[in-house]
Scaffold this motif. Structure first.
Motif, mmCIF file in Angstrom:
data_model
loop_
_atom_site.group_PDB
_atom_site.id
_atom_site.type_symbol
_atom_site.label_atom_id
_atom_site.label_comp_id
_atom_site.label_asym_id
_atom_site.label_seq_id
_atom_site.Cartn_x
_atom_site.Cartn_y
_atom_site.Cartn_z
ATOM 1 N N MET A 161 7.646 128.491 25.209
ATOM 2 C CA MET A 161 8.795 127.636 25.501
ATOM 3 C C MET A 161 8.551 126.204 25.020
ATOM 4 N N GLU A 162 7.342 125.673 25.277
ATOM 5 C CA GLU A 162 7.031 124.301 24.867
ATOM 6 C C GLU A 162 7.117 124.155 23.352
ATOM 7 N N ARG A 163 6.648 125.181 22.625
ATOM 8 C CA ARG A 163 6.690 125.119 21.162
ATOM 9 C C ARG A 163 8.122 125.141 20.638
ATOM 10 N N ALA A 164 9.002 125.846 21.318
ATOM 11 C CA ALA A 164 10.413 125.863 20.919
ATOM 12 C C ALA A 164 11.015 124.470 21.065
ATOM 13 N N PHE A 165 10.677 123.775 22.145
ATOM 14 C CA PHE A 165 11.161 122.402 22.330
ATOM 15 C C PHE A 165 10.576 121.483 21.266
ATOM 16 N N ASP A 166 9.309 121.703 20.896
ATOM 17 C CA ASP A 166 8.691 120.897 19.840
ATOM 18 C C ASP A 166 9.474 121.037 18.536
ATOM 19 N N ILE A 167 9.903 122.257 18.234
ATOM 20 C CA ILE A 167 10.685 122.483 17.018
ATOM 21 C C ILE A 167 12.027 121.758 17.099
ATOM 22 N N LEU A 168 12.719 121.913 18.211
ATOM 23 C CA LEU A 168 14.026 121.266 18.358
ATOM 24 C C LEU A 168 13.919 119.754 18.245
ATOM 25 N N GLU A 169 12.879 119.178 18.806
ATOM 26 C CA GLU A 169 12.744 117.719 18.798
ATOM 27 C C GLU A 169 12.463 117.175 17.404
ATOM 28 N N LEU A 170 11.999 118.010 16.476
ATOM 29 C CA LEU A 170 11.846 117.562 15.090
ATOM 30 C C LEU A 170 13.197 117.179 14.495
ATOM 31 N N PHE A 171 14.243 117.846 14.975
ATOM 32 C CA PHE A 171 15.575 117.605 14.420
ATOM 33 C C PHE A 171 16.229 116.334 14.964
ATOM 34 N N LEU A 172 15.540 115.635 15.871
ATOM 35 C CA LEU A 172 16.031 114.321 16.294
ATOM 36 C C LEU A 172 15.914 113.318 15.157
ATOM 37 N N ASP A 173 14.954 113.547 14.263
ATOM 38 C CA ASP A 173 14.722 112.617 13.150
ATOM 39 C C ASP A 173 15.089 113.206 11.791
ATOM 40 N N GLU A 174 15.277 114.520 11.717
ATOM 41 C CA GLU A 174 15.582 115.179 10.447
ATOM 42 C C GLU A 174 16.882 115.959 10.553
ATOM 43 N N HIS A 175 17.701 115.860 9.510
ATOM 44 C CA HIS A 175 18.976 116.598 9.508
ATOM 45 C C HIS A 175 18.747 118.082 9.249
ATOM 46 N N GLU A 176 17.838 118.393 8.319
ATOM 47 C CA GLU A 176 17.543 119.783 7.975
ATOM 48 C C GLU A 176 16.039 119.971 7.792
ATOM 49 N N LEU A 177 15.547 121.173 8.122
ATOM 50 C CA LEU A 177 14.140 121.534 7.917
ATOM 51 C C LEU A 177 14.064 123.022 7.601
ATOM 52 N N ASN A 178 13.014 123.402 6.852
ATOM 53 C CA ASN A 178 12.763 124.820 6.650
ATOM 54 C C ASN A 178 11.473 125.209 7.365
ATOM 55 N N PRO A 179 11.208 126.497 7.544
ATOM 56 C CA PRO A 179 10.016 126.909 8.284
ATOM 57 C C PRO A 179 8.700 126.341 7.760
ATOM 58 N N PRO A 180 8.464 126.287 6.432
ATOM 59 C CA PRO A 180 7.209 125.690 5.970
ATOM 60 C C PRO A 180 7.055 124.223 6.396
ATOM 61 N N GLU A 181 8.158 123.464 6.403
ATOM 62 C CA GLU A 181 8.103 122.066 6.840
ATOM 63 C C GLU A 181 7.790 121.981 8.332
ATOM 64 N N ILE A 182 8.393 122.856 9.115
ATOM 65 C CA ILE A 182 8.122 122.889 10.557
ATOM 66 C C ILE A 182 6.669 123.255 10.806
ATOM 67 N N THR A 183 6.170 124.242 10.052
ATOM 68 C CA THR A 183 4.774 124.665 10.187
ATOM 69 C C THR A 183 3.830 123.509 9.898
ATOM 70 N N ALA A 184 4.110 122.774 8.830
ATOM 71 C CA ALA A 184 3.239 121.667 8.444
ATOM 72 C C ALA A 184 3.257 120.542 9.466
ATOM 73 N N ARG A 185 4.401 120.261 10.017
ATOM 74 C CA ARG A 185 4.514 119.139 10.953
ATOM 75 C C ARG A 185 3.916 119.450 12.318
ATOM 76 N N LEU A 186 4.024 120.682 12.747
ATOM 77 C CA LEU A 186 3.543 121.030 14.088
ATOM 78 C C LEU A 186 2.174 121.696 14.078
ATOM 79 N N GLY A 187 1.721 122.134 12.905
ATOM 80 C CA GLY A 187 0.421 122.785 12.837
ATOM 81 C C GLY A 187 0.390 124.132 13.524
ATOM 82 N N LEU A 188 1.530 124.825 13.530
ATOM 83 C CA LEU A 188 1.617 126.137 14.168
ATOM 84 C C LEU A 188 1.461 127.248 13.121
#
Length: 248
Positions: free
Chosen positions: A1-28
């Motif tokens: 659940m916490e990781r899902a919120f981490d993903i959503l909060e990335l979109f506070l600063d970015e309009h669009e993201l793809n999975p590789p970008e999310i992976t790189a930013r969160l280290g998941l």
């Protein structure tokens, strides 16, 4: 659940993201990101940026939750909670006020715990130009709008220290704008009271209220003023956050 919120909060600063970008930013792990993104898309918290896109943006569910939250917000209730927290730190009188034309209306209040204190009431109205809370709100308006507000009315004096000319008012409002946005009043609405105030913003960034702290002049020196200014600014930031404002 916490990781899902981490993903959503990335979109506070970015309009669009793809999975590789999310992976790189969160280290998941990539598999974890793909599973979480799939779940968020299924629940409509994320949606593909285009029909055939591998990029994602926020979905409708977040908007629905935000709208429901905004509808349930009560400025007076949230302001009362913030005012209570401020009063616990300074033991002085704290107000939350809104502007209605050239007046301010007090919508929440916590009394000082000192024997000598300011006497006021929720629902009371005062001329905006005679109060710190009013000047904090007027300072967020363009000069032209201030002139329009006072085009058909004079600036009445509540004490000998009250501002009575539009030129003097503009001068003080410019100082507030050039500074940190915190306004000051010294015996302008009450001969024995000084006050500081800071503006509050809602989720859209619009100024909707102000937080003020008042103290008798017998307790109001430079050190106390600096302390109360910081508290007013912190309180305004907290109330803004409660109303959904996200500072950049």
């Amino acid at each position: 659940m916490e990781r899902a919120f981490d993903i959503l909060e990335l979109f506070l600063d970015e309009h669009e993201l793809n999975p590789p970008e999310i992976t790189a930013r969160l280290g998941l792990p990539r598999t974890t990101v793909h599973e979480l993104v799939s779940t968020l898309v299924e629940r409509e918290y994320l949606t593909p940026a285009t029909r055939d896109s591998s990029r994602f943006r926020l979905g409708v569910r977040g908007f629905q939750l935000g709208s429901a939250y905004a509808e349930r917000l009560d400025l007076a209730r949230e302001g009362q909670l913030v005012a209570e927290g401020i009063a616990e730190k300074c033991h002085e009188t704290v107000h939350i006020a809104v502007r209605e034309g050239t007046e301010v209306l007090y919508v929440a209040k916590v009394d000082s715990t000192h024997p000598v204190r300011m006497v006021s009431a929720v629902g009371r109205r005062l001329p905006a130009h005679c109060t710190a809370v009013g000047k904090a709100l007027l300072a967020t308006l363009p000069r032209k709008r201030v002139d329009e507000l006072y085009a058909d009315t004079g600036l009445i004096a509540m004490t000998d220290n009250s501002i009575t000319s539009r030129r003097a008012l503009h001068g003080e409002l410019e100082e507030i704008r050039a500074g940190d946005g915190v306004a000051r009043e010294h015996c302008e609405s009450n001969d024995a009271v000084a006050c500081v105030a800071a503006p509050v913003r809602d989720h859209s960034g619009a100024v909707v209220a102000a937080v003020s702290i008042s103290a008798p002049i017998l307790r109001f020196d430079d050190d106390v003023e600096a302390f109360l200014r910081d508290l007013a600014r912190q309180g305004a930031d907290e109330l803004s956050h409660r109303l959904g404002f996200l500072a950049s």
